[in-house]
Design an enzyme around this catalytic site. Sequence first.
Site, PDB file in Angstrom:
ATOM      1  N   CYS A  91       0.855  -1.190   0.000  1.00 54.72           N
ATOM      2  CA  CYS A  91       0.000   0.000   0.000  1.00 54.72           C
ATOM      3  C   CYS A  91       0.891   1.239   0.000  1.00 54.72           C
ATOM      4  O   CYS A  91       1.797   1.350   0.818  1.00 54.72           O
ATOM      5  CB  CYS A  91      -0.885  -0.008   1.240  1.00 54.72           C
ATOM      6  SG  CYS A  91      -1.863   1.502   1.434  1.00 54.72           S
ATOM      7  N   CYS A  94       0.154   3.224   3.605  1.00 51.97           N
ATOM      8  CA  CYS A  94       0.595   2.735   4.923  1.00 51.97           C
ATOM      9  C   CYS A  94       1.719   1.706   4.847  1.00 51.97           C
ATOM     10  O   CYS A  94       2.290   1.365   5.879  1.00 51.97           O
ATOM     11  CB  CYS A  94      -0.579   2.145   5.693  1.00 51.97           C
ATOM     12  SG  CYS A  94      -1.120   0.540   5.082  1.00 51.97           S
ATOM     13  N   CYS A 139      -7.442  -0.968   1.330  1.00 46.82           N
ATOM     14  CA  CYS A 139      -6.414  -1.532   2.197  1.00 46.82           C
ATOM     15  C   CYS A 139      -7.026  -1.731   3.589  1.00 46.82           C
ATOM     16  O   CYS A 139      -7.574  -0.786   4.164  1.00 46.82           O
ATOM     17  CB  CYS A 139      -5.223  -0.576   2.261  1.00 46.82           C
ATOM     18  SG  CYS A 139      -4.018  -1.010   3.530  1.00 46.82           S
ATOM     19  N   CYS A 142      -5.260   0.694   6.410  1.00 50.01           N
ATOM     20  CA  CYS A 142      -5.407   2.157   6.472  1.00 50.01           C
ATOM     21  C   CYS A 142      -6.694   2.666   5.835  1.00 50.01           C
ATOM     22  O   CYS A 142      -7.015   3.841   5.973  1.00 50.01           O
ATOM     23  CB  CYS A 142      -4.209   2.838   5.819  1.00 50.01           C
ATOM     24  SG  CYS A 142      -4.150   2.725   4.028  1.00 50.01           S
ATOM     25  N   CYS A 163      -8.724  -5.098  -9.752  1.00 46.25           N
ATOM     26  CA  CYS A 163      -8.323  -4.061 -10.705  1.00 46.25           C
ATOM     27  C   CYS A 163      -7.802  -2.884  -9.883  1.00 46.25           C
ATOM     28  O   CYS A 163      -8.566  -2.165  -9.251  1.00 46.25           O
ATOM     29  CB  CYS A 163      -9.552  -3.670 -11.529  1.00 46.25           C
ATOM     30  SG  CYS A 163      -9.185  -2.518 -12.844  1.00 46.25           S
TER      31      CYS A 163
HETATM   32 ZN   LIG Z   1      -2.760   0.943   3.508  1.00 42.30          ZN
END
Ligand SMILES: [Zn+2]
Length: 324
Positions: A91, A94, A139, A142, A163
């Site tokens: 990510c 984060c 995610c 976060c 996607c």
């Molecule tokens: Zn994250």
Amino acid sequence: MLNTIRLPKQCTYIALSVMMVFSACKSEAQRSPQSKQDSSHNSKKTMEGTMRPEFTAHLTPKEYDVLVNKATDPPSEGGYTNLFDEGEYHCRACGALLYKSDSKFKAHCGWAAFDTEVKGAVKRIADNSYGMVRTEILCTNCGGHLGHVFEGEGYTATNTRHCVNTSSLVFHPKNKQTIYVGLGQFYNTQAIFQKVNGVLYTETGVAGAENSSLNIAELEAGKAKGIEVVKVEFDPTKISLEKLIAEYFNAYSSVSSSLTQSIPAFAPIILTTTPEQSVTVSKLLEEYKRTNATSTIATSMLSNYTKAELEHQNVVRKQSALRK
Ligand SMILES: [Zn+2]
């Protein structure tokens, strides 16, 4: 000169005002919302205020628009769409591990496609915006927007296509390296290394702490054991260890020696994670001390590290955002 930073009592969220990038793509499921947004910019779905600034302070306006405001990257053959190197996708907000390269496949849709996520790393929520029924992916750690997930298209055995926007991800190649650097207060050190090209991820933490429940104020007052350090993950094909250490020496030369020598938690140190790194860093340090005899920089292998709490992450970037 390095100054110590006092954390703000309240982290106020400053939303960046950025424009959407519109796409003319006609063939992909992520396209439809954008075409509807063309007629009414106000219809852009917004999540402003829902992500902690620790996760967003370091983002560019474009990345912020995707991760926080749920915008969509324009379809492209660039970015991570056609990257198939071995490694991991984290990510961008984060740093959490989201996808591995063995789940990536060619969907020819203009976005990165994965047929499975790292277990528990990706959250699915219903997205009924723009008159469509879709499943948004976030995610888990976060809440950053990743893209959408589609089932039943028959691309691979899992029958699933995540996607994902390139702006939401950072690719970590298989051969990435990690070192830990201490240089005064870790807030400033993190800000310095975040800017270095080739650095994939940084976080503040403490090396050599006696227990995992860190109290940074006690540490800085000399009442607890440990050294403030920054974990630096980097891509050695983009920046060599030698060049990264050169960045460290450069930063060291601008830091107050009275600060690093008077407070044990601020001691200058380079902690390595492999024997090869140790050999290289020891050699570089020897050379450095030949022309900088008063240097107090130490080095050793990392033996004990604890990540600092969220309020201690991206502090300089957060304060910079608050001043805007
Ligand atoms: Zn994250």
